[in-house]
Design a protein around this motif. Structure first.
Motif, short mmCIF file in Angstrom:
data_model
loop_
_atom_site.label_atom_id
_atom_site.label_comp_id
_atom_site.label_asym_id
_atom_site.label_seq_id
_atom_site.Cartn_x
_atom_site.Cartn_y
_atom_site.Cartn_z
N TYR A 315 0.98 -1.29 0.07
CA TYR A 315 -0.19 -0.14 -0.02
C TYR A 315 0.85 1.20 0.09
CZ TYR A 315 -3.74 -3.05 0.91
OH TYR A 315 -4.64 -4.07 1.09
N TYR A 319 -1.39 5.44 3.54
CA TYR A 319 -2.90 5.14 3.12
C TYR A 319 -3.44 4.21 4.49
CZ TYR A 319 -6.08 2.45 0.07
OH TYR A 319 -7.31 2.17 -0.40
N ILE A 321 -5.58 1.50 5.41
CA ILE A 321 -6.08 0.09 4.72
C ILE A 321 -7.19 -0.32 5.31
CG2 ILE A 321 -4.92 -2.12 4.59
CD1 ILE A 321 -2.15 -0.83 5.18
N SER A 418 2.98 -4.49 -6.63
CA SER A 418 2.02 -3.34 -6.24
C SER A 418 2.21 -2.02 -7.24
CB SER A 418 2.29 -2.85 -5.01
OG SER A 418 1.66 -1.79 -4.65
N LEU A 444 -1.89 -5.56 -7.62
CA LEU A 444 -2.48 -4.44 -6.59
C LEU A 444 -2.32 -3.02 -7.31
CD1 LEU A 444 -2.97 -4.40 -2.85
CD2 LEU A 444 -2.33 -2.33 -3.94
N SER A 446 -3.19 0.76 -7.08
CA SER A 446 -3.65 1.76 -5.93
C SER A 446 -4.37 2.74 -6.72
CB SER A 446 -2.34 2.70 -5.42
OG SER A 446 -1.74 1.73 -4.81
N GLU A 447 -4.97 4.17 -6.05
CA GLU A 447 -5.71 5.07 -6.55
C GLU A 447 -5.20 5.55 -7.83
OE1 GLU A 447 -7.75 7.69 -3.61
OE2 GLU A 447 -6.73 6.47 -2.11
N ASP A 465 -6.32 -6.81 -7.07
CA ASP A 465 -7.16 -6.22 -6.23
C ASP A 465 -6.94 -4.37 -6.89
OD1 ASP A 465 -8.19 -4.11 -4.34
OD2 ASP A 465 -6.67 -4.30 -2.68
N ASN A 467 -8.61 -1.87 -5.92
CA ASN A 467 -8.64 -0.96 -4.85
C ASN A 467 -9.68 0.11 -5.25
OD1 ASN A 467 -7.84 0.44 -2.48
ND2 ASN A 467 -5.74 0.72 -2.98
N LYS A 468 -9.16 1.47 -5.27
CA LYS A 468 -10.11 2.75 -5.66
C LYS A 468 -10.03 3.20 -6.93
CE LYS A 468 -10.22 4.20 -1.02
NZ LYS A 468 -10.26 5.30 0.03
#
Length: 688
Positions: A315, A319, A321, A418, A444, A446-447, A465, A467-468
């Motif tokens: 992450y 952040y 989580i 990530s 993964l 991230s935003e 994932d 995420n956003k």
């Protein structure tokens, strides 16, 4: 063989440390260990260096020391333990030393003793250090056995009102070995324990546990400034840069002092300070002290917790989580061992994951950002320097690779990747099509503003994932992920979140054969437990009424606040007979017809509703297992809400915000809500 070698190395290290700490007995002269290699000589060296940087410039800790001193001064005559816990480098030793050396405290006790314990303590050395503080003759002690040393220490403390500090305890067995040494003469004697592990404090039955907080920005700046300028003022042109550097240390005293030591060696100019300000963590990494102090906590983790901790490096910095998602990812990654979940009477994987997270919190490696209504952790975060530790350890072990630029195709093909892109939009991944990430199994995101395409190079990914990441259309590249492209074949899939969307979004779109296999009404998807943010509509009612998802335990349904949706809800809810948690968002109301609400519910959240009838609240009060009820933004009509004795028998949390009674009030009779422990914003609603 490796296990045997590890144990032999541990014995050798303990022997060397014992020789060093008993150099006076053996006639060994002091050696300037700092003149040796940059790596030092292990735990003792780290302790001395940390003590040097933490204790020489004590700033703040006034309130903290007063809180602990007040506990020491309490009139309880029994022997009490006071524990100070917190992350490595947070100043636990500094605080304990400040209290220990205060004249006010020294005047309260007839004798005081201090011992530094450490992770690889030797009980004999620990006893000798305490006896030395009590002015015992070291010549008399050097030939005594451990049991004889315990007896002597007990004799020295017997009859005295004493204060003993046990600094940096890592194992509960330390308390097992020492508890019999400390006499309780009912004279107000006290023991202070410092530790990174809450378990140690609880095991010692501490009467007071103080969680040492991080420094605030103002105290951080004072500590930083004092280390560089002493009692002089910082030049006004450098102060903004200095404050920014201190703030970037995120309240960790060890990091602040180490960074200040480096800045003090530089030219006092805006140019030099600006170069350091922009790369604070990099400069801290140049001095291995901070990393090695923090790494002690990682090295002490049980094997099953190490991958869970390293996973937090996936992450971005700062952040928050979401714990629910984090635990689901741990399970998907296989960190919850199969043998644990298959044993008879063993907890569910989700419960084990929660326990693992609690253990990381108790070891001061994870900070709680917010909690759920039931007290569990809702979101968490880790300190930037611990995140750097996660990333460095992960890179060394090829556990995770963090990419912050559009350079994924230049990575070293890690197992987990990530992608923390910092630009507001992402181009199509056409340049990556020929790049193979054959080892990558976890991806993964991230935003970001969007994700146009998944590269063919990630086709073996098993854990994804997003995420956003905001998606305005179904990503065509998802079909290239051969392990994830056919949702209904994922036997282990339990949770589906598609925010504010139609249930048809996840229905199969393959060829005729796939559609036949998934013919509505003939297929039961047994494994799905969670459906998130599905629109209230006729198709949803049709699918759920045919028991397509027979084992749903958690559902979030979203409406458009239209009156006709009430009838659809009436066709959906009765078929969710195993539902435990229900969230309704932007609904007109809930039908009053009998047997609509699933009796299995333990939590109900209704957000942004037009109006609910007061009799519906009465109906909810009949649910035998309901523990949490949350109402946000809406009106209750139909007269008084009358809660009689026996209503809401298991309700623990009642939370209401912006809820208005149109023509009545809440009336709570004695015997209603007998288990209630939290009630938020009830001032306009509840009356006896």
């Amino acid at each position: 063989m490796l296990h045997e070698v590890k144990n032999r190395i541990k014995v050798i290290k303990s022997t060397v440390r014992s020789i060093y700490e008993n150099k006076d007995f053996y006639g060994i002269n002091e050696i300037d260990f700092k003149s040796g290699t940059s790596e030092g000589v292990g735990a003792e060296y780290l302790h001395r260096r940390r003590r040097d940087v933490e204790e020489k410039e004590v700033v703040g800790l006034v309130n903290e020391s007063n809180v602990v001193i007040q506990k020491l001064k309490e009139r309880d005559p029994n022997l009490n333990v006071v524990s100070i816990i917190g992350m490595g480098g947070l100043g636990k030793t500094t605080l304990a030393k400040k209290i220990y050396n205060k004249d006010e405290v020294r005047g309260m006790f007839s004798c005081c003793a201090w011992s530094y314990v450490s992770n690889d303590y030797i009980i004999r050395d620990l006893l000798l250090s305490l006896l030395k503080c009590l002015k015992s003759s070291m010549d008399e002690c050097k030939d005594l056995s451990v049991e004889e040393l315990k007896e002597k220490l007990h004799e020295c403390l017997k009859g005295n009102k004493y204060l003993v500090v046990l600094d940096d305890i890592w194992k509960t067995q330390v308390w097992d070995e020492l508890r019999g040494v400390f006499p309780d003469d009912k004279n107000g004697s006290r023991i202070i324990i410092t530790s990174r592990l809450r378990e140690v404090a609880l095991y010692s039955k501490a009467s007071f546990v103080y969680d040492l907080p991080f420094l605030d920005e103002e105290v951080s700046w004072k500590l930083f400034s004092k280390k560089i300028f002493g009692d002089k003022e910082c030049p006004s042109d450098l102060e903004p840069l200095g404050r920014a550097m201190a703030t970037n240390c995120k309240g960790l005293p060890l990091a602040i002092v180490v960074l200040a030591g480096q800045v003090a060696k530089k030219e006092r100019s805006e140019r030099e300070w600006r170069k350091i300000k922009d790369y604070v963590n990099w400069h801290l990494a140049q001095d291995k002290l901070v990393e090695r102090i923090l790494k002690l906590s990682y090295d002490d983790l049980p094997p099953e917790l190490k991958p869970c901790f390293l996973y937090l490096g996936m992450y971005p910095e700062d952040y928050e989580i979401p714990v629910r998602i984090l635990c689901q990812l741990w399970i998907a990654e296989g960190f919850i061992q199969a043998k644990e979940v298959r044993a008879s009477n063993s907890p569910k994987p989700e419960d084990i994951a929660d326990m693992y997270l609690d253990m990381l919190v108790e070891r001061s490696l994870v900070q709680v950002a917010s909690r759920r209504s039931d007290g569990g952790v809702k979101t968490c975060r880790i300190h930037d320097l611990l995140q750097d530790l996660c990333i460095s350890e992960s890179r060394e072990n090829k556990f995770i690779e963090v990419c912050t630029e559009l350079d994924a195709n230049e990575s070293n093909n890690p197992r987990r990747m990530s992608l923390q892109y910092r630009k507001r939009s992402l181009p199509a991944a056409k340049d990556n099509q020929s790049q193979s990430h054959s080892h990558t199994r976890t991806l993964l995101y991230s935003e970001s503003q969007g994700w146009n395409q998944i590269s063919n190079g990630f086709k073996l990914v098993r854990v994804l994932d997003m995420n956003k990441v905001a998606l305005h259309s179904f990503p065509s590249g998802l079909n290239t992920l051969i392990h994830l492209s056919k949702i209904w074949k994922l036997n282990s899939l339990k949770h589906i979140y598609i925010k504010y969307n139609h249930l048809s979004t996840i229905l199969p779109r393959g060829g005729a054969s796939m559609r036949r296999r998934m013919k509505i009404g003939e297929t039961r998807v047994e494994n799905i437990q969670t459906l998130g943010y599905i629109f209230v509509e006729a198709q949803t009612a049709s699918l759920l009424s045919k028991y397509m998802f027979p084992n749903l335990t958690k559902v979030t349904l979203c409406g458009r606040c239209e009156e006709q949706e009430v009838e659809v809800l009436g066709k959906i809810l009765p078929f969710l007979n195993k539902l435990r948690k229900l969230k309704l968002v932007n609904v007109w109301s809930i039908p009053l017809v009998p047997n609509v609400i699933p009796v299995s519910l333990i939590k109900i959240t209704i957000r942004s509703f037009e109006h609910l009838h007061s009799r519906l609240i009465k109906t909810l009060g009949q649910l035998a297992d309901l523990q949490i009820l949350k109402l946000y933004g809406g009106h209750i009509y139909g007269g008084d809400v009358c809660c009689a004795a026996g209503d809401f028998p298991q309700l623990q949390v009642l939370k209401m915000n912006d809820v208005f009674m149109d023509n009545g009030r809440w009336k709570i009779e004695e015997g209603a809500m007998p288990c209630i422990s939290m009630c938020y914003d009830p001032r306009r609603l509840l009356s006896n």
